[in-house]
Design an enzyme around this catalytic site. Structure first.
Site, PDB file in Angstrom:
ATOM      1  N   GLN A 113     -10.210   2.311  -0.688  1.00 49.20           N
ATOM      2  CA  GLN A 113      -9.350   3.446  -0.349  1.00 49.20           C
ATOM      3  C   GLN A 113      -9.404   4.459  -1.491  1.00 49.20           C
ATOM      4  O   GLN A 113      -9.444   4.029  -2.657  1.00 49.20           O
ATOM      5  CB  GLN A 113      -7.905   2.972  -0.165  1.00 49.20           C
TER       6      GLN A 113
ATOM      7  N   GLY B 190      -1.199  -0.972  -8.200  1.00 47.69           N
ATOM      8  CA  GLY B 190      -0.256  -2.089  -8.183  1.00 47.69           C
ATOM      9  C   GLY B 190      -0.715  -3.101  -7.151  1.00 47.69           C
ATOM     10  O   GLY B 190      -0.757  -4.303  -7.390  1.00 47.69           O
ATOM     11  N   GLY B 191      -1.066  -2.576  -5.992  1.00 48.78           N
ATOM     12  CA  GLY B 191      -1.515  -3.457  -4.925  1.00 48.78           C
ATOM     13  C   GLY B 191      -2.361  -2.699  -3.936  1.00 48.78           C
ATOM     14  O   GLY B 191      -2.350  -1.460  -3.912  1.00 48.78           O
ATOM     15  N   MET B 192      -3.136  -3.456  -3.163  1.00 49.04           N
ATOM     16  CA  MET B 192      -3.943  -2.858  -2.108  1.00 49.04           C
ATOM     17  C   MET B 192      -3.904  -3.800  -0.911  1.00 49.04           C
ATOM     18  O   MET B 192      -4.206  -4.994  -1.021  1.00 49.04           O
ATOM     19  CB  MET B 192      -5.383  -2.647  -2.607  1.00 49.04           C
ATOM     20  N   GLU B 193      -3.547  -3.203   0.221  1.00 51.03           N
ATOM     21  CA  GLU B 193      -3.204  -3.978   1.417  1.00 51.03           C
ATOM     22  C   GLU B 193      -4.430  -4.446   2.199  1.00 51.03           C
ATOM     23  O   GLU B 193      -4.464  -4.323   3.425  1.00 51.03           O
ATOM     24  CB  GLU B 193      -2.297  -3.113   2.300  1.00 51.03           C
TER      25      GLU B 193
ATOM     26  N   GLN C  46     -12.559  -1.502  -4.450  1.00 47.24           N
ATOM     27  CA  GLN C  46     -11.339  -0.756  -4.091  1.00 47.24           C
ATOM     28  C   GLN C  46     -11.835   0.436  -3.275  1.00 47.24           C
ATOM     29  O   GLN C  46     -12.288   1.427  -3.828  1.00 47.24           O
ATOM     30  CB  GLN C  46     -10.592  -0.327  -5.363  1.00 47.24           C
TER      31      GLN C  46
ATOM     32  N   ASP D 294      -8.170  11.434  -4.035  1.00 50.15           N
ATOM     33  CA  ASP D 294      -7.672  10.796  -5.264  1.00 50.15           C
ATOM     34  C   ASP D 294      -6.924  11.794  -6.150  1.00 50.15           C
ATOM     35  O   ASP D 294      -6.026  11.417  -6.903  1.00 50.15           O
ATOM     36  CB  ASP D 294      -8.825  10.158  -6.064  1.00 50.15           C
TER      37      ASP D 294
ATOM     38  N   HIS E  13       5.725  -4.444  -0.115  1.00 53.02           N
ATOM     39  CA  HIS E  13       5.057  -3.190   0.242  1.00 53.02           C
ATOM     40  C   HIS E  13       3.690  -3.459   0.884  1.00 53.02           C
ATOM     41  O   HIS E  13       3.393  -2.960   1.976  1.00 53.02           O
ATOM     42  CB  HIS E  13       4.910  -2.315  -1.005  1.00 53.02           C
ATOM     43  N   GLU E  14       2.879  -4.264   0.203  1.00 48.53           N
ATOM     44  CA  GLU E  14       1.532  -4.514   0.736  1.00 48.53           C
ATOM     45  C   GLU E  14       1.606  -5.285   2.049  1.00 48.53           C
ATOM     46  O   GLU E  14       0.828  -5.032   2.969  1.00 48.53           O
ATOM     47  CB  GLU E  14       0.661  -5.244  -0.287  1.00 48.53           C
TER      48      GLU E  14
ATOM     49  N   HIS F 107       2.288  -3.011   4.968  1.00 45.23           N
ATOM     50  CA  HIS F 107       1.104  -2.284   5.459  1.00 45.23           C
ATOM     51  C   HIS F 107       0.413  -3.022   6.612  1.00 45.23           C
ATOM     52  O   HIS F 107      -0.358  -2.414   7.352  1.00 45.23           O
ATOM     53  CB  HIS F 107       0.084  -2.087   4.343  1.00 45.23           C
TER      54      HIS F 107
ATOM     55  N   MET G  44      -3.074   2.466 -13.176  1.00 46.77           N
ATOM     56  CA  MET G  44      -2.911   3.900 -13.417  1.00 46.77           C
ATOM     57  C   MET G  44      -1.450   4.314 -13.542  1.00 46.77           C
ATOM     58  O   MET G  44      -1.117   5.222 -14.284  1.00 46.77           O
ATOM     59  CB  MET G  44      -3.592   4.691 -12.304  1.00 46.77           C
ATOM     60  N   LYS G  45      -0.581   3.625 -12.794  1.00 46.87           N
ATOM     61  CA  LYS G  45       0.844   3.951 -12.845  1.00 46.87           C
ATOM     62  C   LYS G  45       1.386   3.814 -14.271  1.00 46.87           C
ATOM     63  O   LYS G  45       2.375   4.453 -14.621  1.00 46.87           O
ATOM     64  CB  LYS G  45       1.592   3.013 -11.897  1.00 46.87           C
TER      65      LYS G  45
ATOM     66  N   TYR H  81       4.677   8.971  -0.271  1.00 45.85           N
ATOM     67  CA  TYR H  81       5.459   7.730  -0.317  1.00 45.85           C
ATOM     68  C   TYR H  81       6.949   8.032  -0.173  1.00 45.85           C
ATOM     69  O   TYR H  81       7.627   7.534   0.721  1.00 45.85           O
ATOM     70  CB  TYR H  81       5.263   7.012  -1.663  1.00 45.85           C
TER      71      TYR H  81
ATOM     72  N   GLU I 241       1.835   5.666   3.983  1.00 45.92           N
ATOM     73  CA  GLU I 241       2.633   5.229   2.831  1.00 45.92           C
ATOM     74  C   GLU I 241       4.140   5.445   3.016  1.00 45.92           C
ATOM     75  O   GLU I 241       4.947   4.652   2.544  1.00 45.92           O
ATOM     76  CB  GLU I 241       2.139   5.897   1.550  1.00 45.92           C
TER      77      GLU I 241
HETATM   78  N1  BES Z   1      -2.718   1.565  -0.437  1.00 44.59           N
HETATM   79  C1  BES Z   1      -1.990   1.754  -1.635  1.00 44.59           C
HETATM   80  C2  BES Z   1      -2.875   1.940  -2.836  1.00 44.59           C
HETATM   81  C3  BES Z   1      -3.829   3.100  -2.724  1.00 44.59           C
HETATM   82  C4  BES Z   1      -3.435   4.311  -2.182  1.00 44.59           C
HETATM   83  C5  BES Z   1      -5.117   2.971  -3.187  1.00 44.59           C
HETATM   84  C6  BES Z   1      -4.337   5.360  -2.079  1.00 44.59           C
HETATM   85  C7  BES Z   1      -6.007   4.018  -3.094  1.00 44.59           C
HETATM   86  C8  BES Z   1      -5.616   5.220  -2.540  1.00 44.59           C
HETATM   87  C9  BES Z   1      -1.019   0.602  -1.888  1.00 44.59           C
HETATM   88  O1  BES Z   1      -0.408   0.132  -0.729  1.00 44.59           O
HETATM   89  C10 BES Z   1       0.108   1.145  -2.725  1.00 44.59           C
HETATM   90  O2  BES Z   1       0.762   2.040  -2.274  1.00 44.59           O
HETATM   91  N2  BES Z   1       0.328   0.590  -3.898  1.00 44.59           N
HETATM   92  C11 BES Z   1       1.413   0.963  -4.755  1.00 44.59           C
HETATM   93  C12 BES Z   1       2.539  -0.010  -4.538  1.00 44.59           C
HETATM   94  C13 BES Z   1       3.927   0.514  -4.703  1.00 44.59           C
HETATM   95  C14 BES Z   1       4.240   1.745  -3.906  1.00 44.59           C
HETATM   96  C15 BES Z   1       4.937  -0.582  -4.390  1.00 44.59           C
HETATM   97  C16 BES Z   1       0.891   0.920  -6.174  1.00 44.59           C
HETATM   98  O3  BES Z   1      -0.298   0.620  -6.356  1.00 44.59           O
HETATM   99  O4  BES Z   1       1.623   1.187  -7.106  1.00 44.59           O
HETATM  100 ZN    ZN Z   2       1.015   1.495   0.062  1.00 42.98          ZN
END
Ligand code: BES
Ligand code: ZN
Length: 592
Positions: A128, A257-260, A126, A364, A284-285, A288, A537-538, A372, A307
């Protein structure tokens, strides 16, 4: 000149255009031993500063194999260590031999027990925001793009994936070497790999899903609508430029949640609700692929361009597929998250501006819903001001103009003024960009379903009402409940709607957060189980906060963490430790 506060990259130095990475993955030692060969845009000389973190450098050489002098500087907490290599005149390529650390911040090494089948180890990256440098020494700034070729050697019974185009796989003895190419130039934070016991299924003409064998069927079904999403997105933003859009369902410890990652989006398994109710994350992904991967923010100060645009695009795709009413419910959820994030940063209001100044701040730590949701709201407000047809034309031109480039907020504003003159002034864009908080005149979602949820307030919905609710309405309702919510209400909610048994993680966690904050003991076993199984983490953040803030559950927060921490990603550990530390401080303040 230094243009990125999170990189040692100096604009006066040569730039890398291509990376050739040859690596051997050692699961026993939890290291990757590798050679990275960087091709420069033109032959250069003088110092070349690369970003590194926790790498052991074994040697550096030029295109002829001649050894080069280098210095690895002491580590800085946010940036890592500057690796300075001295280039003699005419250097066109630089090779660095090195080894990663078992604690590399971009890598998580899972034991077999931490995977679904329990049979094989798993490794994923990971990168980013600023972790690519813990895997490859390079110019780790989104200002610069590279193409790459990766050759990775792994145990032959495992599948090795890269977010790139597959070229070949050859077996030799107990090992297999896979080769991948990324012909489109990408910022380094989009480099991504995963190694484990993985299977795939085709889910569309340009998409397949990868997952551990026990999860593959569920994943293939959940993401089955991917092609219609891609087509909706293409209507909005122009052609999909990355050939394939594949998805990798990650082990539960995946911290996001996801990484693009281009061509291979990484998604948390918590999105597998069984009813496609959480696929906005996939949207979302996917979005991106245009906003972020094609048009990239030049550095973390302009993260909202990445974002904010993507949340806007996600909701437009969602609206095209599920209608305006559903999109409005999502916008309302976003608005709540934004208000919470702004409250959370009450003592750091500068982090609630769209354009930030993150020199000296770990990206971070600055991460929040602000880029967002405030970004989304700004774009939505612009859309309402000029009308949808004009804004859609603007979006297409924005992507077409800046594709494969990295831009700043200032460049965006200039482009906005050229193409939609006067609108920035009308919506007071200065307030959005340079002031903290939510400006007056922000767009507000309108929906009768939303009104119905709001009107209910803290009373328990009737069976008739609840049966017609989508998970989004449940989340809106639960998020809106007071903390604490009276025990009788918690009991009624649980006995009528069995929320603790919900398969939808958004609903489940929203409920568990209310229940924990309300001292509703019956929910605790589920809280403990989720903290032991999921590393997103969310979800960790609200659940650990609710536990740590409660005088009765406070010590449980620490004991859950002690039990689970080895299974969390290093970034997730940092977040949970922050929650525990902050709440310990609040509590000791309260005592003194
Ligand atoms: N690129 C992000 C995840 C990210 C951001 C990783 C900054 C590391 C540093 C990814 O696109 C994202 O925003 N994921 C969200 C999805 C949600 C907004 C639908 C997530 O992980 O919750
Ligand atoms: Zn994103």
């Amino acid at each position: 000149m230094l243009l990125d506060p999170h990189s040692y990259n100096d604009t006066a130095q040569p730039e890398t255009t291509h990376v050739h990475w040859k690596a051997r993955v050692d699961f026993a030692a939890r290291t990757i031993e590798a050679e990275a060969t960087l091709t420069l845009s033109e032959p250069g000389s003088g110092p070349l500063d690369l970003d590194t973190r926790d790498l052991t450098i074994l040697g550096a050489s030029d295109q002829n194999g001649t050894a080069l002098e280098f210095t690895l500087h002491p580590a800085e907490p946010i940036l890592g260590s500057r690796l300075r290599i001295m280039l003699p005149r005419g250097t066109s390529k630089v090779s660095v031999k090195y080894k990663t650390s078992p604690d590399a911040s971009a890598l998580q090494w899972l034991t077999p027990a931490q995977t679904h089948s329990g049979k094989h180890p798993f490794l994923f990256s990971q990168c980013q925001a600023v972790h690519a440098r813990s895997v490859i020494p390079l110019q780790d700034t989104p200002r610069l793009r590279v193409t790459f070729r990766a050759e990775m050697t792994v145990p032959k019974n495992l599948t090795a994936l890269f977010a790139a185009a597959f070229v070949s796989r050859t077996v030799s003895g107990d090992e297999a070497t896979v080769v991948y190419d990324m012909p489109q130039p990408i910022p380094p934070y989009l480099l991504a790999l995963a190694v484990g016991e993985l299977e795939s299924r085709d889910i569309g003409p340009r998409s397949r899903v990868w997952a551990e064998p026990g999860v593959i069927e569920a994943a293939a079904w959940e993401f089955g609508g991917v092609e219609s999403m891609i087509q909706s997105a293409e209507k909005l933003f122009g052609p999909y430029e990355w050939d394939r859009f594949d998805v990798l369902t990650m082990p539960p410890s995946f911290p996001y949640g996801g990484m693009e990652n281009p061509r291979l989006t990484f998604l948390t398994p918590t999105v597998l609700a069984g009813d496609r109710s959480l696929v906005n994350l996939l949207a979302h992904e996917l979005a991106h692929s245009w906003t972020g991967n094609l048009v990239t923010n030049a550095n973390a100060d302009h993260f909202w361009l990445n974002e904010g645009f993507t949340v806007y695009a996600e909701r437009r795709i969602f609206e095209a597929l599920q209608g305006a009413e559903m999109a409005a419910l999502h916008a309302a959820m976003g608005r709540r998250r934004l208000e919470r994030a702004i409250d959370k940063f009450a003592d750091r209001p500068e982090l609630t501006k769209l354009r930030c100044n993150l020199k000296g701040v770990d990206p971070d730590d600055a991460f929040s819903d602000v880029p967002y949701e405030k970004g989304y709201l700004f774009l939505r407000t612009l859309e309402e001001e000029v009308g949808r047809p004009a804004f859609d034309k603007f979006l297409l031109k924005y992507v077409a103009t800046w594709r494969f480039k990295s831009i700043t907020t200032e460049q965006f504003l200039e482009f906005l003024e050229q193409n939609l003159p006067g609108v920035a002034a009308k919506v007071h864009s200065d307030d959005w960009i340079h002031k903290p908080g939510i400006p007056a005149g922000a767009s507000a979602p309108r929906s009768t379903r939303l009104d119905a949820v709001r009107n209910l307030g803290a009373s328990v919905p009737s069976d008739e009402t609840a049966v017609a609710w989508t998970p989004t309405e449940w989340v809106l309702y639960l998020d809106n409940l007071p903390r604490p919510t009276p025990r009788s209400v918690c009991e009624k909610l649980e006995s009528s709607f069995h929320l603790t048994g919900s398969h939808n993680h958004e609903v489940l966690v929203a409920w568990l957060a209310v229940a924990t904050a309300s001292g509703f003991d019956a929910a605790l076993p589920r809280v403990e189980r989720i903290l032991g199984e999921v590393g997103r983490m969310k979800y960790l953040e609200p659940l650990y906060s609710a536990l740590a803030k409660s005088s009765r559950y406070h010590s449980l927060a620490q004991s859950c963490y002690d039990k689970a921490k080895d299974s969390y990603h290093p970034i997730a550990r940092q977040v949970v430790e922050g929650v525990l530390r902050r709440n310990a401080a609040v509590r000791s303040d309260a005592v003194s």
